[in-house]
Design an enzyme around this catalytic site. Structure first.
Site, PDB file in Angstrom:
ATOM      1  CB  ALA A   8      -0.909  -0.016   1.215  1.00 50.82           C
ATOM      2  CD  GLU A  59      -5.601 -34.825  11.824  1.00 51.35           C
ATOM      3  OE1 GLU A  59      -5.190 -35.930  12.210  1.00 51.35           O
ATOM      4  OE2 GLU A  59      -4.863 -33.876  11.529  1.00 51.35           O
ATOM      5  CE  LYS A  70      -8.583 -31.528   2.981  1.00 54.19           C
ATOM      6  NZ  LYS A  70      -8.652 -30.158   2.473  1.00 54.19           N
ATOM      7  CG  ASP A 114     -11.416 -24.309   3.705  1.00 47.61           C
ATOM      8  OD1 ASP A 114     -10.422 -24.451   2.966  1.00 47.61           O
ATOM      9  OD2 ASP A 114     -12.534 -23.947   3.302  1.00 47.61           O
ATOM     10  CD  GLU A 156      -4.520 -26.165   6.100  1.00 44.06           C
ATOM     11  OE1 GLU A 156      -3.551 -26.969   6.087  1.00 44.06           O
ATOM     12  OE2 GLU A 156      -5.228 -25.949   5.117  1.00 44.06           O
ATOM     13  CE1 TYR A 212      -1.493 -30.840   7.853  1.00 40.57           C
ATOM     14  CE2 TYR A 212      -2.967 -29.206   8.799  1.00 40.57           C
ATOM     15  CZ  TYR A 212      -2.203 -29.664   7.742  1.00 40.57           C
ATOM     16  OH  TYR A 212      -2.150 -28.947   6.583  1.00 40.57           O
ATOM     17  CE  LYS A 262     -12.740 -31.415   0.623  1.00 48.40           C
ATOM     18  NZ  LYS A 262     -12.132 -31.245  -0.674  1.00 48.40           N
ATOM     19  CB  CYS A 274     -14.539 -22.757 -33.455  1.00 52.05           C
ATOM     20  SG  CYS A 274     -13.515 -21.848 -32.287  1.00 52.05           S
ATOM     21  CB  CYS A 295     -10.916 -19.946 -35.321  1.00 47.31           C
ATOM     22  SG  CYS A 295     -11.267 -21.710 -35.344  1.00 47.31           S
ATOM     23  CB  CYS A 335     -12.434 -25.574 -32.180  1.00 49.26           C
ATOM     24  SG  CYS A 335     -11.429 -24.688 -33.373  1.00 49.26           S
ATOM     25  CB  CYS A 389      -8.462 -22.285 -33.160  1.00 49.75           C
ATOM     26  SG  CYS A 389      -9.640 -21.625 -31.955  1.00 49.75           S
TER      27      CYS A 389
HETATM   28  S1  IVH Z   1      -2.436 -34.103   6.414  1.00 48.92           S
HETATM   29  C1  IVH Z   1       0.729 -35.844   3.396  1.00 48.92           C
HETATM   30  N1  IVH Z   1      -4.231 -33.113   8.029  1.00 48.92           N
HETATM   31  O1  IVH Z   1      -5.522 -30.364   3.312  1.00 48.92           O
HETATM   32  C2  IVH Z   1      -0.532 -35.103   3.645  1.00 48.92           C
HETATM   33  N2  IVH Z   1      -3.908 -32.032   5.933  1.00 48.92           N
HETATM   34  O2  IVH Z   1      -6.253 -31.472   0.735  1.00 48.92           O
HETATM   35  C3  IVH Z   1      -0.414 -34.170   4.781  1.00 48.92           C
HETATM   36  N3  IVH Z   1      -5.267 -30.026   5.623  1.00 48.92           N
HETATM   37  O3  IVH Z   1      -2.412 -29.878   1.798  1.00 48.92           O
HETATM   38  C4  IVH Z   1      -1.670 -33.453   5.024  1.00 48.92           C
HETATM   39  N4  IVH Z   1      -6.281 -30.098   7.570  1.00 48.92           N
HETATM   40  O4  IVH Z   1      -3.168 -28.202   3.604  1.00 48.92           O
HETATM   41  C5  IVH Z   1      -3.638 -33.007   6.832  1.00 48.92           C
HETATM   42  N5  IVH Z   1      -5.752 -32.306   9.559  1.00 48.92           N
HETATM   43  C6  IVH Z   1      -5.148 -32.207   8.390  1.00 48.92           C
HETATM   44  C7  IVH Z   1      -5.453 -31.164   7.501  1.00 48.92           C
HETATM   45  C8  IVH Z   1      -4.808 -31.118   6.273  1.00 48.92           C
HETATM   46  C9  IVH Z   1      -6.149 -29.438   6.442  1.00 48.92           C
HETATM   47  C10 IVH Z   1      -4.933 -29.553   4.293  1.00 48.92           C
HETATM   48  C11 IVH Z   1      -3.461 -29.519   3.943  1.00 48.92           C
HETATM   49  C12 IVH Z   1      -3.327 -30.386   2.719  1.00 48.92           C
HETATM   50  C13 IVH Z   1      -4.712 -30.356   2.176  1.00 48.92           C
HETATM   51  C14 IVH Z   1      -4.992 -31.545   1.288  1.00 48.92           C
END
Ligand code: IVH
Length: 711
Positions: free
Chosen positions: A49, A131, A133, A135, A189, A241, A329, A434, A437, A452, A458
């Site tokens: 900035a 555990e 995951k 985000d 993470e 993790y 997921k 297409c 093109c 195409c 193209c």
């Molecule tokens: S283990 C060798 N544990 O998910 C793999 N990953 O979709 C090591 N992530 O790149 C990853 N929570 O960024 C693991 N409890 C968790 C996680 C986790 C989030 C992410 C991580 C990974 C991505 C894969």
């Protein structure tokens, strides 16, 4: 920094010419030195900035006194590009991603395939950790002698960016560890809580700054700040993790290792559990999902990992994911909105893809304005097999449609409510030429996609091919992204990949020069030429991937490169396999993971005259590096072709194959004159006989294990 300039700033309208001259000189010096600090890795002097504010000031003064514009004016130089401002770190242990499971059956299947790989019966106990995951974005922290010395983002998995200054500002990340192994890379993470995210966006709005779409974007944007002081002001958090490089094991189980990380001072997720098998894992998934809305941070699933680290070691990795872990997921998020239009995009392989233009709608915290409609059958209400989908309802412009979004996946139009269809809506007519093109766009029998036929003529295909060519997994040319490719292509400076390597020759000197183009300057042009020169020496696998041949992705490019080793060997083999039969063709389709479709596409690219000529022009510009397997020089089976047959008792076939490949061997399914070793277990039949006839060395399982022992 920015406030300092504000304090001393005199309104440009009342500046005298003499003052303007002095200030322009000062600004030029300041900006040049900021630029240098920025580009010489990790020593930024000011925030983006503040840098932009100085540049704006410079431009405002120049606008009032055009005659005073300096020959080295900062206005002629491209601004800061954050992605290139960090130093690079090569991960000693690659940072991989995870395979996905979307249903309970996928979880059971995960357990079954692991048992199969390890040769474990259904009754043998096998524990997993489960555990959330998180985000956010992954980060690898390297400690030596207990001190934090490096922090690297995932990047492409092999090379990440050094964000150590920023990591140091995150309170969840210990700067010193007591009682840790001498070398310890902790992975986890970085994320932002919902409350911190809302507060940040309020502050951003108040200052007229960028508002973030979701906590993950906010976390990523905050971590990748060149000015660590900005990161410090952003409340980031970290859950540990996993781990990378280590001088001593943390434990012999995943759960033990996580507990140990907790004892060392890291935040570990409190919802981590040990589960006795798929039923337990699925139950814990339901428990975590039930708490999802009240956790206070975003999670997008549950990760399961084999608990025994010895078994993790045996299971090992596929090309980008471990066999011992999977991400289960959460279901996707949905929303309804109006379909305002359908555009047709033309991809790198000529595929015509319909894209829905939507009235913007928020789906799971992200504003979606475009979504895929897959192909013409999908719009008409049919799947690839000609069966009805959505009860056969077609999709029309003006319709009320359902948008579906799951994690990072491109959103798609999933359903339509025809009770809300406007009377004026007409069925969509998919183009048969297409739109870019004008060439015929045809559908091969059995192909869902219309393509195409313009090939290299193209412009859309050419541009998409070029974008792919410069992309990160291909040639990865710094400073040359989609925008630059589009501009250079539009002006006829680059029409095919080979042209990139003659850019400097054509536009480095002479009448028309890159540095004089809008948005370019001396420095940025020189930097681009340097980045291009850097990529003349290119690994064979990247070259193959960069060619953008249909069906030939990154993993396949690696396999092909390892198989042929050199460009000359590959080109010769493609020539020899042209008729799609004979020994060269058989050798090609025998590559593990190669099917006839991919092989046909590869051979086809070399057989097509114009394409072949374009590839040759490119290769003439390059120094293609030989593909070598990981250092297996100490391995007695390196470079040998091994065949396994009969029953193996101490390892499964898959495990035997993966281990042999890790040691540099090629594993083939059939015995031929090229076979070096046959490993025959009980029940070996015709293959053992053939090997004996050909005089091929034959080992039993123990003989094989003795040969590869200690490796
Ligand atoms: S283990 C060798 N544990 O998910 C793999 N990953 O979709 C090591 N992530 O790149 C990853 N929570 O960024 C693991 N409890 C968790 C996680 C986790 C989030 C992410 C991580 C990974 C991505 C894969």
């Amino acid at each position: 920094m920015a406030s300092e300039t504000e304090k001393t700033e005199i309104d440009v309208r009342v500046l005298t010419e003499a003052e303007a001259k002095v200030e322009l000189a000062a600004l030029s010096g300041q900006l040049a030195s900021a630029n240098a600090a920025y580009y010489t890795e990790d020593a930024p002097q000011m925030s983006d900035a503040a840098f932009d504010a100085l540049k704006r000031r410079n431009a405002a003064i120049e606008a009032r006194f055009p005659a005073l514009k300096r020959s080295d004016s900062p206005s002629d130089q491209v601004g800061a590009a954050p992605a290139t401002g960090f130093g690079k770190i090569a991960h000693r242990v690659p940072m991989l991603s995870l395979a996905n499971a979307f249903s309970d059956e996928d979880v059971t299947e995960f357990d079954t395939s692991i048992r199969k790989y390890l040769g474990l019966g259904a009754d043998t106990p096998l524990d997993y950790t489960a555990e959330p995951k998180i985000d956010g974005l992954s980060l690898s922290l390297r400690y030596e002698g207990g001190a934090l010395i490096e922090a690297a983002t995932r990047g492409d998995g092999s090379v990440g960016e050094n964000v150590i200054a920023n990591a140091r500002t995150i309170t969840d990340i210990p700067l010193r560890l007591d009682g840790a192994p001498d070398v310890l890379e902790v992975r986890g993470e970085v994320y932002m809580s919902h409350a911190d995210f809302e507060a940040l966006n309020l502050r951003q709005t108040a200052c007229g700054d960028k508002v973030f779409a979701n906590p993950r974007n906010a976390a990523a944007g905050s971590l990748r700040q060149l000015d660590a002081e900005i990161t410090r002001a952003r409340p980031l958090r970290f859950f540990a993790y996993a781990w990378g490089d280590l001088s001593a094991p943390l434990s012999d189980t995943q759960s033990g290792a996580i507990t140990r990380l907790g004892e060392l001072g890291f935040s570990i997720n409190p919802l981590t559990r040990l589960c006795a098998g798929p039923d337990d894992m699925i139950a814990h998934y339901a428990e975590i999902e039930a708490q999802r809305a009240t956790l206070g941070y975003d999670i997008d699933g549950v990760v399961y990992k084999v608990n025994s680290l010895a078994l993790q070691g045996r299971l090992g990795f596929r090309s980008t994911t471990p066999r011992w872990a999977i991400a289960h997921k959460f279901p996707a998020e949905l929303a309804w909105t109006t379909l305002e239009g359908i555009d047709i995009q033309v991809g790198r392989t000529g595929a015509l893809s319909p894209v829905a233009r939507l009235r913007p709608v928020t789906v799971g915290g992200v504003v979606v304005a475009n979504a895929t409609l897959h192909n013409e059958d999908y719009i008409r209400g049919f799947d690839g097999k000609g069966e009805q989908i959505r009860g056969g309802k077609d999709i029309r412009v003006g319709d009320w449609v359902q948008v579906y979004r799951a994690g990072d996946v491109i959103p798609k139009v999933a359903d339509v409510d025809i009770s809300k269809r406007p009377a004026s809506a007409v069925p969509f007519v998919f183009p048969e030429v297409c739109p870019k093109c004008g060439s015929d766009a045809v559908r091969e029998p059995g192909d869902a996609v219309r393509r195409c036929t313009g090939g290299l003529i193209c412009p859309a295909q050419a541009v998409e091919k070029l974008k792919h060519f410069v992309s990160r997994s291909a040639f990865d040319i710094d400073g040359m992204g989609a925008k630059q490719v589009e501009q250079f292509h539009a002006d006829g400076w680059i029409t095919e990949p080979a042209d990139i390597f003659t850019l400097q020759e054509r536009y480095g000197t002479g009448m028309q020069q890159l540095k004089n183009r809008d948005g370019w300057g001396e420095k940025s042009a020189a930097a681009l030429f340097r980045a291009i020169e850097d990529k003349r020496a290119i690994p064979l696998a990247r070259l193959i991937f960069g060619l953008g041949i249909r069906h030939v992705g990154e993993a396949a490019s690696n396999m092909v490169a390892l198989h042929y080793g050199t460009w000359d060997a590959l080109a010769q083999a493609m020539e020899d396999a042209r008729a799609q039969e004979g020994p060269a063709w058989d050798d090609l389709i025998a590559i593990d993971g190669m099917g006839a479709v991919m092989a046909g596409s590869l051979v086809g690219a070399f057989a097509q005259e114009a394409e072949r000529a374009s590839i040759e022009r490119l290769v003439a510009q390059l120094d293609v590096q030989e593909a070598k397997r990981a250092d297996t020089s100490g391995s007695p089976v390196s470079g040998k072709t091994v065949v396994f047959t009969g029953t193996l008792e101490k390892m499964t076939r898959a495990e035997a194959k993966a281990r042999a490949e890790r040691l540099g061997a090629k594993v083939s399914g059939s015995v031929s004159a090229r076979t070096d070793i046959l490993v025959a277990g009980p029940g070996a039949g015709s293959k053992a006989k053939k090997a004996a006839e050909l005089g091929i060395e034959t080992l039993d399982e123990d003989g094989w294990l003795a040969l590869v022992a200690d490796l």
